[in-house]
Design a protein around this motif. Structure first.
Motif, PDB file in Angstrom:
ATOM      1  N   LEU A 480       0.844  -1.188   0.000  1.00  0.00           N
ATOM      2  CA  LEU A 480       0.000   0.000   0.000  1.00  0.00           C
ATOM      3  C   LEU A 480       0.884   1.243   0.000  1.00  0.00           C
ATOM      4  CD1 LEU A 480      -2.597   1.674   0.346  1.00  0.00           C
ATOM      5  CD2 LEU A 480      -2.441   1.246   2.817  1.00  0.00           C
ATOM      6  N   LEU A 481       0.728   2.071  -1.034  1.00  0.00           N
ATOM      7  CA  LEU A 481       1.379   3.385  -1.072  1.00  0.00           C
ATOM      8  C   LEU A 481       0.364   4.416  -0.613  1.00  0.00           C
ATOM      9  CD1 LEU A 481       3.579   5.449  -1.807  1.00  0.00           C
ATOM     10  CD2 LEU A 481       2.711   5.401  -4.162  1.00  0.00           C
ATOM     11  N   LEU A 482       0.598   5.011   0.545  1.00  0.00           N
ATOM     12  CA  LEU A 482      -0.306   5.996   1.125  1.00  0.00           C
ATOM     13  C   LEU A 482       0.377   7.361   1.058  1.00  0.00           C
ATOM     14  CD1 LEU A 482      -3.112   5.858   2.596  1.00  0.00           C
ATOM     15  CD2 LEU A 482      -1.826   5.903   4.739  1.00  0.00           C
ATOM     16  N   ILE A 483      -0.261   8.317   0.369  1.00  0.00           N
ATOM     17  CA  ILE A 483       0.330   9.645   0.207  1.00  0.00           C
ATOM     18  C   ILE A 483      -0.575  10.648   0.909  1.00  0.00           C
ATOM     19  CG2 ILE A 483       1.352  11.261  -1.434  1.00  0.00           C
ATOM     20  CD1 ILE A 483       1.126   9.104  -3.580  1.00  0.00           C
ATOM     21  N   ILE A 508       3.464  -1.333   4.049  1.00  0.00           N
ATOM     22  CA  ILE A 508       2.869  -0.015   3.858  1.00  0.00           C
ATOM     23  C   ILE A 508       3.975   1.014   3.651  1.00  0.00           C
ATOM     24  CG2 ILE A 508       1.400   1.787   4.854  1.00  0.00           C
ATOM     25  CD1 ILE A 508       0.094  -0.412   6.564  1.00  0.00           C
ATOM     26  N   ILE A 509       3.842   1.792   2.587  1.00  0.00           N
ATOM     27  CA  ILE A 509       4.759   2.896   2.304  1.00  0.00           C
ATOM     28  C   ILE A 509       3.970   4.192   2.454  1.00  0.00           C
ATOM     29  CG2 ILE A 509       6.155   4.032   0.534  1.00  0.00           C
ATOM     30  CD1 ILE A 509       6.418   1.189  -0.751  1.00  0.00           C
ATOM     31  N   ILE A 510       4.459   5.092   3.301  1.00  0.00           N
ATOM     32  CA  ILE A 510       3.783   6.373   3.508  1.00  0.00           C
ATOM     33  C   ILE A 510       4.716   7.491   3.049  1.00  0.00           C
ATOM     34  CG2 ILE A 510       2.647   7.904   5.149  1.00  0.00           C
ATOM     35  CD1 ILE A 510       2.145   5.515   6.950  1.00  0.00           C
ATOM     36  N   VAL A 511       4.226   8.317   2.145  1.00  0.00           N
ATOM     37  CA  VAL A 511       4.984   9.478   1.680  1.00  0.00           C
ATOM     38  C   VAL A 511       4.249  10.730   2.141  1.00  0.00           C
ATOM     39  CG1 VAL A 511       5.861  10.745  -0.311  1.00  0.00           C
ATOM     40  CG2 VAL A 511       5.899   8.241  -0.320  1.00  0.00           C
ATOM     41  N   GLY A 512       4.936  11.565   2.906  1.00  0.00           N
ATOM     42  CA  GLY A 512       4.355  12.817   3.374  1.00  0.00           C
ATOM     43  C   GLY A 512       4.700  13.952   2.421  1.00  0.00           C
ATOM     44  N   VAL A 513       3.693  14.561   1.795  1.00  0.00           N
ATOM     45  CA  VAL A 513       3.929  15.658   0.852  1.00  0.00           C
ATOM     46  C   VAL A 513       3.661  16.984   1.546  1.00  0.00           C
ATOM     47  CG1 VAL A 513       3.406  14.244  -1.162  1.00  0.00           C
ATOM     48  CG2 VAL A 513       1.560  15.510  -0.047  1.00  0.00           C
ATOM     49  N   GLY A 514       4.229  18.061   0.984  1.00  0.00           N
ATOM     50  CA  GLY A 514       4.039  19.376   1.576  1.00  0.00           C
ATOM     51  C   GLY A 514       5.029  19.644   2.691  1.00  0.00           C
ATOM     52  N   ASN A 515       4.738  20.698   3.473  1.00  0.00           N
ATOM     53  CA  ASN A 515       5.680  21.172   4.502  1.00  0.00           C
ATOM     54  C   ASN A 515       5.154  21.004   5.914  1.00  0.00           C
ATOM     55  OD1 ASN A 515       7.643  22.126   2.586  1.00  0.00           O
ATOM     56  ND2 ASN A 515       6.261  23.852   2.163  1.00  0.00           N
ATOM     57  N   ALA A 516       4.237  20.080   6.119  1.00  0.00           N
ATOM     58  CA  ALA A 516       3.680  19.867   7.458  1.00  0.00           C
ATOM     59  C   ALA A 516       4.735  19.265   8.387  1.00  0.00           C
ATOM     60  CB  ALA A 516       2.459  18.947   7.369  1.00  0.00           C
ATOM     61  N   ASP A 517       4.458  19.326   9.681  1.00  0.00           N
ATOM     62  CA  ASP A 517       5.305  18.689  10.684  1.00  0.00           C
ATOM     63  C   ASP A 517       4.906  17.211  10.762  1.00  0.00           C
ATOM     64  OD1 ASP A 517       6.766  17.828  12.828  1.00  0.00           O
ATOM     65  OD2 ASP A 517       5.797  19.117  14.313  1.00  0.00           O
ATOM     66  N   PHE A 518       5.792  16.340  10.273  1.00  0.00           N
ATOM     67  CA  PHE A 518       5.481  14.912  10.211  1.00  0.00           C
ATOM     68  C   PHE A 518       6.121  14.116  11.352  1.00  0.00           C
ATOM     69  CE2 PHE A 518       5.064  16.065   5.638  1.00  0.00           C
ATOM     70  CZ  PHE A 518       3.743  15.686   5.462  1.00  0.00           C
ATOM     71  N   SER A 519       6.511  14.797  12.420  1.00  0.00           N
ATOM     72  CA  SER A 519       7.230  14.102  13.492  1.00  0.00           C
ATOM     73  C   SER A 519       6.404  12.960  14.086  1.00  0.00           C
ATOM     74  CB  SER A 519       7.627  15.096  14.584  1.00  0.00           C
ATOM     75  OG  SER A 519       6.500  15.808  15.064  1.00  0.00           O
ATOM     76  N   ASP A 520       5.083  13.136  14.202  1.00  0.00           N
ATOM     77  CA  ASP A 520       4.243  12.068  14.743  1.00  0.00           C
ATOM     78  C   ASP A 520       4.147  10.878  13.797  1.00  0.00           C
ATOM     79  OD1 ASP A 520       3.805  13.460  17.030  1.00  0.00           O
ATOM     80  OD2 ASP A 520       1.777  14.124  16.540  1.00  0.00           O
ATOM     81  N   MET A 521       4.336  11.120  12.499  1.00  0.00           N
ATOM     82  CA  MET A 521       4.257  10.021  11.533  1.00  0.00           C
ATOM     83  C   MET A 521       5.451   9.086  11.658  1.00  0.00           C
ATOM     84  SD  MET A 521       1.414  10.491   9.842  1.00  0.00           S
ATOM     85  CE  MET A 521       1.501   9.798   8.199  1.00  0.00           C
ATOM     86  N   GLU A 522       6.568   9.613  12.162  1.00  0.00           N
ATOM     87  CA  GLU A 522       7.754   8.771  12.341  1.00  0.00           C
ATOM     88  C   GLU A 522       7.463   7.623  13.300  1.00  0.00           C
ATOM     89  OE1 GLU A 522      10.436   9.018  10.700  1.00  0.00           O
ATOM     90  OE2 GLU A 522      10.494  11.056   9.883  1.00  0.00           O
ATOM     91  N   ARG A 523       6.478   7.811  14.148  1.00  0.00           N
ATOM     92  CA  ARG A 523       6.102   6.753  15.105  1.00  0.00           C
ATOM     93  C   ARG A 523       5.672   5.483  14.390  1.00  0.00           C
ATOM     94  NH1 ARG A 523       0.813   7.178  19.104  1.00  0.00           N
ATOM     95  NH2 ARG A 523       0.964   5.074  20.026  1.00  0.00           N
ATOM     96  N   LEU A 524       5.041   5.641  13.222  1.00  0.00           N
ATOM     97  CA  LEU A 524       4.550   4.474  12.488  1.00  0.00           C
ATOM     98  C   LEU A 524       5.695   3.674  11.875  1.00  0.00           C
ATOM     99  CD1 LEU A 524       1.546   6.153  10.621  1.00  0.00           C
ATOM    100  CD2 LEU A 524       1.515   4.935  12.799  1.00  0.00           C
ATOM    101  N   ASP A 525       6.800   4.365  11.574  1.00  0.00           N
ATOM    102  CA  ASP A 525       7.978   3.712  10.982  1.00  0.00           C
ATOM    103  C   ASP A 525       8.834   3.183  12.125  1.00  0.00           C
ATOM    104  OD1 ASP A 525      10.109   2.843   9.534  1.00  0.00           O
ATOM    105  OD2 ASP A 525      10.397   4.689   8.410  1.00  0.00           O
ATOM    106  N   ALA A 526       8.498   1.986  12.599  1.00  0.00           N
ATOM    107  CA  ALA A 526       9.067   1.449  13.837  1.00  0.00           C
ATOM    108  C   ALA A 526      10.409   0.775  13.594  1.00  0.00           C
ATOM    109  CB  ALA A 526       8.077   0.463  14.467  1.00  0.00           C
TER     110      ALA A 526
END
Length: 585
Positions: A480-483, A508-526
């Protein structure tokens, strides 16, 4: 095996050496053009790596005289990187001189393809192009070099390890001189309450206190396994977790691929070091021992290896610094990613796209969904970068594609999962261009809204993977590629879904686009610790997250490399753990 070889280094080990798969290609041709007048062509095949407008020769076969249907014996070996689109060109020439100079040879035809197309096909055969016409054919068979892989599963414990810490020493090491100053001030205040006549007994009490503090201190031990390289140096192969405050640790069961542990050579020297962990990174060596895979395989349960400290072994009366005990050890067949792919496993690609309002009005050039610029938007670039790699491993080229977070006509109700092609019962798009075409049509027909809920799409793909699980075959693996452009609103629900999916043939592959703060998303990449929530814990790490902005000004294949580099190990690890062999072994 307790004495190390004379060239064994005493210091720390270098970083892990890269483990690259090598593929042997066996080439044959049929129906070649006859370029000689009085005899048949003398063909040779030259293989090039294509990078943009440049080509680089990576190997060539031998020349076979007077043969229009050659079966070349000499193989061409190439490094295989799943996460890259490796474009190859096979040029066949008629060589008439003994120098094999292709610049003076007659051109017979060429075939251009990717290495991914070759390794994912059981019988790769393509026509040879000669000046725009098909003239003969070429067949290529790929075989992973290195032979059968194995893994070592073992459980180890330590017995009576040396103490490296006294009570409070960890705090002292981490805080340093500042803590010493505070302790000195505290001691001065304490002495102010004592009469001068009692000062002479203070050293005695301090010695007693230090003695008891030393008894309270223990170690925080962990192990490192290093394989010996050809030049005598060592490369890190595996590191265990550290266990707090014990001299008799029981480490978690570990599993190490023999390729990484000893390069598949049972007689390669393996150095095992035991350290006391320190938070500042200056870990203290407790001791080490040297062994081989052959010795480990012969070891019965309960075999012990004394830990020897290099700087203490010459001291009189020194025996060892504790022992490592082998409680269980098994060596099992381990299949590689390529063996599963060549055995019939296919990668099923699914795309999920964020259509929430925070992306901006698609008609505005500043929107992340803007389609009118000369440069494709970040969603398009991410789909292209990942899809162009994975498409070589999916035979039907049909990819389910979904959106989430938009209002849909005609009711304009918010949907957290809808088909990009507008067909809920058949969400498949044909090819990567089919996904992009459906995305472009969809962006002009829906209203961006919110919130950013990804759990429905994760759950839907998990449902597909669960159906594949019932096959009890290494046949279908889902990606799953989730953008998305921001933090997930339903983070807890998504974590629950990911934990469930960790037991399924799915990544699952998650790509964060834009300039948001993705620090909480790093939690998913264990990467450091398995994903957990409450009392639930994932069985394995299946998520790779990267922010697109880190790859904004670099070639697209860099993004693909970053998000796909863990996938081969995730796929092979899942099937090996569940004892599922390649279909066509």
């Amino acid at each position: 095996m307790q004495q190390p070889p004379p060239y064994a280094p005493q210091g720390g080990a270098p970083p892990p050496a890269a483990m690259v798969s090598k593929v042997e290609m066996t080439i044959s041709c049929e129906g070649l053009r006859d370029a000689d007048v009085f005899s048949k062509s003398d063909p040779i095949c030259v293989v090039y790596n294509l990078e943009g407008n440049k080509r680089r020769e990576i190997g060539r076969t031998e020349r076979i005289d007077d043969n229009l249907n050659p079966k070349f014996q000499k193989q061409v070996i190439v490094d295989y990187h799943f996460e890259e689109v490796q474009k190859l060109a096979f040029h066949v020439f008629d060589i008439d001189d003994n120098n094999n100079d292709v610049s003076k040879a007659d051109f017979l035809g060429k075939c251009e393809c990717t290495l991914g197309q070759i390794v994912s096909s059981s019988n790769f055969k393509r026509p040879l192009d000669y000046l725009g016409r098909n003239f003969g054919s070429i067949s290529i068979q790929a075989q992973e070099q290195g032979g059968m892989q194995k893994s070592v599963a073992m459980t180890l414990k330590g017995v009576k390890l040396d103490k490296k810490d006294w009570f409070g020493s960890k705090l002292l090491k981490s805080k340093g001189i500042g803590l010493l100053v505070l302790m000195s001030l505290a001691l001065s205040v304490l002495l102010s309450y004592f009469p001068a006549s009692l000062y002479y007994i203070l050293p005695f009490y301090l010695i007693v206190i230090m003695f008891h503090l030393a008894q309270l201190g223990k170690s925080d031990p962990f192990l490192e396994f290093h394989r010996q390289l050809l030049d005598g140096s060592y490369a890190l192969a595996h590191r265990t977790e550290f266990i707090k405050n014990t001299l008799n640790p029981n480490w978690k069961p570990m599993k190490i691929n023999t390729r990484r542990l000893c390069n598949n050579n049972p007689d390669t020297v393996i150095r095992v070091e035991c350290f006391d962990w320190n938070s500042n990174g200056s870990h203290d060596l407790i001791g080490e021992f040297f062994t081989t895979l052959a010795e480990l395989e012969q070891a019965n349960a309960g075999k012990t290896f004394p830990l020897v400290h290099p700087k203490k072994k010459s001291k009189r009366g020194y025996r060892h610094s504790g022992e490592i005990v082998v409680e269980t050890l098994t060596v099992a067949r381990e299949y590689s990613f390529l063996e599963y792919i060549q055995g019939g496993c296919e990668l099923n690609f699914v795309v999920g796209i964020d259509f929430t309002g925070s992306n901006g009005d698609p008609r505005d050039p500043s929107s992340l969904h803007y389609l009118g610029g000369t440069t494709p938007n970040q969603y398009t670039q991410a789909i292209n970068a990942v899809g162009n790699v994975i498409q070589d491993y999916d035979s039907d080229q049909l990819y389910p594609a979904f959106g989430f977070g938009a209002r849909l006509p005609p009711t304009w109700q918010v949907s957290h999962q809808f088909s990009l092609n507008g067909n809920p019962s058949e969400p498949d798009c044909h090819g990567i261009q089919g996904i992009l075409g459906a995305y472009q049509q969809c962006i002009n027909s829906v209203q961006l809204y919110g919130p950013t809920n990804a759990s429905p799409i994760v759950g839907n793909v998990a449902k597909m993977a669960r159906e594949a699980l019932h096959q009890q075959q290494a046949k279908d693996y889902y990606i799953l590629l989730l953008i998305t452009d921001g933090i997930l609103t339903d983070m807890d629900q998504t974590i629950h879904m990911i934990i469930e999916a960790s037991e399924l043939p799915m990544s699952i592959i998650i790509v964060g686009v834009g300039n948001a703060d993705f620090s909480d998303m790093e939690r998913l990449d264990a990467d450091d610790a398995l994903l957990s929530i409450g009392n639930r814990k994932a069985k394995r790490d299946i998520v790779q997250f990267v922010p697109f902005r880190d790859f904004k000004n670099v070639p697209s294949h860099k993004l693909a490399s970053a998000v796909l580099e863990e996938l081969p190990d995730q796929l092979a690890g899942y099937y090996n753990t569940n004892r599922l062999h390649p279909i066509h072994e």
